[in-house]
Design an enzyme around this catalytic site. Structure first.
Site, short mmCIF file in Angstrom:
data_model
loop_
_atom_site.label_atom_id
_atom_site.label_comp_id
_atom_site.label_asym_id
_atom_site.label_seq_id
_atom_site.Cartn_x
_atom_site.Cartn_y
_atom_site.Cartn_z
N GLY A 6 0.74 -0.79 0.10
CA GLY A 6 0.19 0.07 0.21
C GLY A 6 0.98 0.98 -0.21
O GLY A 6 0.20 2.40 -0.21
N SER A 7 2.02 1.19 1.32
CA SER A 7 2.71 2.32 1.03
C SER A 7 3.41 2.68 -0.71
O SER A 7 3.01 3.65 -0.96
CB SER A 7 3.98 2.24 1.85
N ASN A 33 -8.58 3.61 8.35
CA ASN A 33 -8.23 2.98 8.49
C ASN A 33 -7.67 2.95 10.11
O ASN A 33 -8.13 1.88 11.19
CB ASN A 33 -6.45 2.40 8.42
N GLN A 39 -7.65 -0.31 2.96
CA GLN A 39 -8.72 -0.67 3.90
C GLN A 39 -10.01 -1.59 3.40
O GLN A 39 -10.37 -2.36 3.75
CB GLN A 39 -9.49 0.20 5.54
N SER A 61 -3.30 -3.70 -0.64
CA SER A 61 -2.36 -4.00 -0.28
C SER A 61 -3.02 -5.69 0.44
O SER A 61 -3.85 -5.30 0.78
CB SER A 61 -1.95 -3.58 1.13
N HIS A 69 -2.13 -7.37 2.36
CA HIS A 69 -1.91 -8.56 3.85
C HIS A 69 -3.07 -7.73 4.31
O HIS A 69 -3.30 -8.43 5.84
CB HIS A 69 -0.64 -8.39 4.02
N THR A 93 12.06 -7.99 -10.72
CA THR A 93 11.59 -8.85 -10.30
C THR A 93 10.07 -9.44 -9.84
O THR A 93 10.33 -8.86 -8.92
CB THR A 93 12.74 -9.73 -10.64
N CYS A 99 2.04 6.15 22.61
CA CYS A 99 3.25 5.50 22.28
C CYS A 99 3.57 3.99 20.84
O CYS A 99 4.59 4.02 20.98
CB CYS A 99 3.83 4.75 23.74
C1 PLP Z 1 -2.16 -0.37 5.58
C2 PLP Z 1 -2.29 0.51 5.18
C3 PLP Z 1 -1.69 1.35 4.45
C4 PLP Z 1 0.30 0.75 4.32
O1 PLP Z 1 -0.19 -0.21 3.55
P1 PLP Z 1 1.28 -1.45 3.31
O2 PLP Z 1 1.18 -2.30 2.61
O3 PLP Z 1 1.48 -2.23 4.57
O4 PLP Z 1 2.54 -0.38 2.95
C5 PLP Z 1 -1.87 2.30 2.90
N1 PLP Z 1 -3.34 3.07 4.09
C6 PLP Z 1 -3.65 2.23 4.66
C7 PLP Z 1 -5.27 3.21 4.36
C8 PLP Z 1 -3.74 1.43 5.26
O5 PLP Z 1 -4.04 0.75 6.22
#
Ligand code: PLP
Length: 388
Positions: free
Chosen positions: A73-74, A151, A179, A199, A201, A237, A324
């Protein structure tokens, strides 16, 4: 109630679905060829790569050639936003105050490079103010980027309307759907989306793998240069095992989605209603325009971190929008954008469930949380001195 393990932090990451892992394994030790190779183990890899791309395109309602694989996602957010900005060279970007840092910090970095930006406000429920967004549009606006669903507080934005507005002004529209993907039905055509990040995961796929959808005709400049993979838009790759796993995870997540979401929503609402019975609590985010699995509440007169630690001792994984946990002293920018005071924002708790969550898990949280809150408040001097 007997202690159990309850994972309720699915907005942070999800468990890889066993079917997904099984689907991935052959690509490590059998079909391990580089998809660019000319021999058969590579051709098999290339075929699988195409298949995964076509599957994901079908699920989002776009063309396979509009799907680009990334590291998550990033990267997708960076590639979309910086990619459009660097192609245009100068101009104005519109986003919201409640974006993920992958978007916010990209826009902030671009401001340092000379671009200008407007961060549009949300209402007290966390829905973007469309009239303000409209007013923010300028002649030199080069991009609008607004997240699909938040998120932290789970609010779902009026994506189709934002897309319409952007299209009417011929401004490319990007949405961070990390999300939303795998949890809501997304149709990039019907919703006027020009670029979309997701993303793996976050919906039962592996970490380090994502997608950037880019509508044909929209051409962000690449972020990563090198070989000619991904039609020259993203070198490197291909992470084939993860890509195959991601396609499988997206398909699994979206099959029977309505029934799954009905059940998850019911569990979510039971959780919200139960938690709000604790005195001095409030729900953050919109009650109905929210992700099926998201619960975010402020529990006054306690610190979010202490709550998370005590829940962990009781086997519950949750998160907080406070200090924290995020490594900074400021409370969540999202909760502050809702108008919460620093004190109330510090006592926030996010529980994110999904279709792997059970009714017993919900019972356990509802049994544990009030006791944990009581214990923390009993030790709190501010609780003693609360105004009557
Ligand atoms: C988790 C998340 C990201 C980042 O995704 P990654 O795959 O962890 O880099 C970006 N945007 C939102 C809204 C997210 O919840």
């Amino acid at each position: 109630m007997e202690k159990r393990f309850v994972y309720a932090d699915n907005a942070a990451t999800t468990r890889v679905r066993p079917e997904v892992l099984a689907r991935m394994l052959p690509y490590f030790t059998e079909v391990y060829g580089n998809p660019s190779g000319l021999y058969s183990v590579s051709r098999d890899a290339a075929v699988e790569l195409d298949r995964a791309r076509a599957k994901i395109a079908g699920l989002l309602n776009c063309e396979a050639r509009e799907i680009y694989f990334t590291s998550g996602g990033s990267e997708s957010d960076n590639a979309a936003i910086a990619g459009i900005a660097r192609k245009r060279g100068r101009g104005h970007i519109i986003t919201s105050k409640i974006e993920h840092h992958a978007v916010l910090n990209t826009v902030k970095a671009l401001e340092k490079e000379g671009f200008s930006a407007t961060y549009v406000d949300v209402d007290e429920n966390g829905i973007i103010k469309l009239d303000e967004l409209k007013k923010a549009i300028r002649d030199d606006t080069i991009l609008i980027t607004v997240m699909y669903a938040n998120n932290e507080i789970g609010t779902i934005q009026p994506i189709k309307e934002i897309g319409e507005l952007a299209r009417a002004h011929k401004i490319p529209f990007h949405t961070d759907a990390v999300q939303a993907a795998g949890h809501l039905n997304i149709d990039v055509r019907a919703e006027n989306i020009d670029m979309l990040s997701l993303s793996a995961h976050k919906f039962g796929g592996p970490k380090g793998c994502g997608v950037l959808y880019v509508r044909r005709g929209v051409n962000p400049r690449p972020l990563i240069y090198g070989g000619g993979q991904e039609s020259g838009r993203r070198a490197g790759t291909e992470n084939l095992a993860s890509i195959v796993g991601m396609a499988e995870a997206l398909e699994l997540s979206l099959s029977g989605l309505e029934q799954k979401n009905a059940r998850v929503t019911e569990m979510r609402d039971r959780l919200i209603d139960g938690i709000l019975k604790i005195p001095y609590t409030r729900l953050n985010g919109d009650r109905t325009r929210r992700l099926p699995g998201n619960v975010n509440v402020s529990v006054e007169y306690i610190e979010g971190e202490s709550l998370i630690l005590l829940l962990d001792l009781n086997g519950i994984c949750a998160s907080s929008g406070s200090a924290c946990t995020t490594g900074s002293l400021d409370p969540s920018h999202v909760l502050l954008a809702l108008g919460l005071s620093h004190e109330v924002a510090h006592g926030s708790l996010r529980l994110t469930i999904n279709d792997e969550t059970t009714d017993d898990d919900i019972d356990y949280i509802l049994d544990t949380l009030p006791r944990v809150v009581d214990r923390l408040r009993a030790m709190s001097p501010v609780w003693e001195r609360r105004p009557e």
